[in-house]
Design a protein around this motif. Structure first.
Motif, PDB file in Angstrom:
ATOM      1  N   MET A 215      58.355  83.530  45.440  1.00  0.00           N
ATOM      2  CA  MET A 215      59.618  83.330  44.748  1.00  0.00           C
ATOM      3  C   MET A 215      60.604  84.420  45.162  1.00  0.00           C
ATOM      4  O   MET A 215      60.254  85.586  45.252  1.00  0.00           O
ATOM      5  N   SER A 216      61.834  84.037  45.415  1.00  0.00           N
ATOM      6  CA  SER A 216      62.863  84.968  45.865  1.00  0.00           C
ATOM      7  C   SER A 216      63.544  85.646  44.687  1.00  0.00           C
ATOM      8  O   SER A 216      63.743  85.048  43.633  1.00  0.00           O
ATOM      9  N   MET A 217      63.942  86.907  44.901  1.00  0.00           N
ATOM     10  CA  MET A 217      64.705  87.666  43.915  1.00  0.00           C
ATOM     11  C   MET A 217      66.181  87.320  44.098  1.00  0.00           C
ATOM     12  O   MET A 217      66.688  87.332  45.224  1.00  0.00           O
ATOM     13  N   ILE A 218      66.868  87.001  43.012  1.00  0.00           N
ATOM     14  CA  ILE A 218      68.298  86.702  43.084  1.00  0.00           C
ATOM     15  C   ILE A 218      69.066  88.009  43.137  1.00  0.00           C
ATOM     16  O   ILE A 218      68.818  88.928  42.351  1.00  0.00           O
ATOM     17  N   ILE A 219      70.006  88.081  44.089  1.00  0.00           N
ATOM     18  CA  ILE A 219      70.896  89.240  44.192  1.00  0.00           C
ATOM     19  C   ILE A 219      72.327  88.741  44.306  1.00  0.00           C
ATOM     20  O   ILE A 219      72.575  87.587  44.643  1.00  0.00           O
ATOM     21  N   GLY A 220      73.277  89.623  44.027  1.00  0.00           N
ATOM     22  CA  GLY A 220      74.692  89.298  44.191  1.00  0.00           C
ATOM     23  C   GLY A 220      75.128  89.526  45.632  1.00  0.00           C
ATOM     24  O   GLY A 220      74.356  90.011  46.463  1.00  0.00           O
ATOM     25  N   TRP A 221      76.374  89.206  45.919  1.00  0.00           N
ATOM     26  CA  TRP A 221      76.879  89.370  47.289  1.00  0.00           C
ATOM     27  C   TRP A 221      77.032  90.833  47.655  1.00  0.00           C
ATOM     28  O   TRP A 221      77.120  91.190  48.825  1.00  0.00           O
ATOM     29  N   ARG A 222      77.026  91.706  46.642  1.00  0.00           N
ATOM     30  CA  ARG A 222      77.087  93.148  46.879  1.00  0.00           C
ATOM     31  C   ARG A 222      76.109  93.811  45.915  1.00  0.00           C
ATOM     32  O   ARG A 222      76.076  93.490  44.732  1.00  0.00           O
ATOM     33  N   GLU A 223      75.298  94.725  46.443  1.00  0.00           N
ATOM     34  CA  GLU A 223      74.277  95.406  45.638  1.00  0.00           C
ATOM     35  C   GLU A 223      74.081  96.834  46.140  1.00  0.00           C
ATOM     36  O   GLU A 223      74.392  97.150  47.291  1.00  0.00           O
ATOM     37  N   TRP A 224      73.516  97.682  45.290  1.00  0.00           N
ATOM     38  CA  TRP A 224      73.083  99.017  45.698  1.00  0.00           C
ATOM     39  C   TRP A 224      71.698  98.884  46.314  1.00  0.00           C
ATOM     40  O   TRP A 224      70.823  98.234  45.746  1.00  0.00           O
ATOM     41  N   VAL A 225      71.516  99.495  47.477  1.00  0.00           N
ATOM     42  CA  VAL A 225      70.224  99.493  48.152  1.00  0.00           C
ATOM     43  C   VAL A 225      69.848 100.922  48.512  1.00  0.00           C
ATOM     44  O   VAL A 225      70.709 101.790  48.628  1.00  0.00           O
ATOM     45  N   GLU A 226      68.557 101.148  48.662  1.00  0.00           N
ATOM     46  CA  GLU A 226      68.074 102.469  49.049  1.00  0.00           C
ATOM     47  C   GLU A 226      67.294 102.384  50.347  1.00  0.00           C
ATOM     48  O   GLU A 226      66.626 101.383  50.620  1.00  0.00           O
ATOM     49  N   PHE A 227      67.400 103.447  51.121  1.00  0.00           N
ATOM     50  CA  PHE A 227      66.568 103.666  52.296  1.00  0.00           C
ATOM     51  C   PHE A 227      65.743 104.914  51.992  1.00  0.00           C
ATOM     52  O   PHE A 227      66.176 106.034  52.276  1.00  0.00           O
ATOM     53  N   PRO A 228      64.569 104.760  51.370  1.00  0.00           N
ATOM     54  CA  PRO A 228      63.793 105.930  50.927  1.00  0.00           C
ATOM     55  C   PRO A 228      63.387 106.874  52.058  1.00  0.00           C
ATOM     56  O   PRO A 228      63.330 108.094  51.840  1.00  0.00           O
ATOM     57  N   GLU A 229      63.120 106.353  53.252  1.00  0.00           N
ATOM     58  CA  GLU A 229      62.733 107.219  54.369  1.00  0.00           C
ATOM     59  C   GLU A 229      63.864 108.153  54.775  1.00  0.00           C
ATOM     60  O   GLU A 229      63.630 109.214  55.331  1.00  0.00           O
ATOM     61  N   TRP A 230      65.089 107.738  54.523  1.00  0.00           N
ATOM     62  CA  TRP A 230      66.260 108.545  54.871  1.00  0.00           C
ATOM     63  C   TRP A 230      66.877 109.221  53.651  1.00  0.00           C
ATOM     64  O   TRP A 230      67.863 109.927  53.775  1.00  0.00           O
TER      65      TRP A 230
END
Length: 143
Positions: A1-16
């Motif tokens: 099942m897919s997670m619903i997201i908006g056209w703009r979201e906060w994302v993280e790059f934990p390695e960076w």
């Protein structure tokens, strides 16, 4: 099942250790991150300086292995050769490896574009909603 997201979201790059406001763009195949400088290094590596804001007051320089070289057609229709790196994306409780192209996006509103390859089967974009899975306001970087 897919997670619903908006056209703009906060994302993280934990390695960076970075957090970005990203635009989910189902019209784009690949993802792109805004870089001020891109320097190819020996040993199939690349050093790149990521713009964390539009005013270029916050920059961070990273170094990664080049995982892909590909010709990409920009939003203006012009083909360019790009370098791609792999990193971990964290969005709405989902963590996955994605590939992002390194490119100058200084004229664009968003520092990061998430294309179909990154969204995959994990995310379903509700294009009528700004920030469905993450709060509208957030700290842009962890640095």
């Amino acid at each position: 099942m897919s997670m619903i997201i908006g056209w703009r979201e906060w994302v993280e790059f934990p390695e960076w250790n970075l957090k970005f406001k990203a635009k989910a763009d189902t019209g784009a195949k690949s993802s792109a991150i805004d870089c001020a400088e891109i320097t190819e290094l020996p040993g199939n590596r690349v050093r790149f300086t990521v713009r964390l804001d539009r005013k270029e007051k916050k920059l961070i320089t990273l170094e990664e292995d080049i995982c892909l070289r590909k010709r990409v057609r920009s939003s203006t229709g012009h083909p360019t050769d790009r370098l791609f790196v792999e990193t971990t994306l964290h969005l709405a409780g989902i963590e996955k490896k994605i590939v992002v192209s390194l490119v100058c996006r200084k004229r664009m509103i968003h520092r990061l574009l998430l294309g179909r390859e990154a969204l995959g089967n994990d995310f379903l974009v509700n294009s009528s909603v700004d920030h469905w899975a993450t709060p509208k306001r957030g700290k842009k970087t962890k640095h």
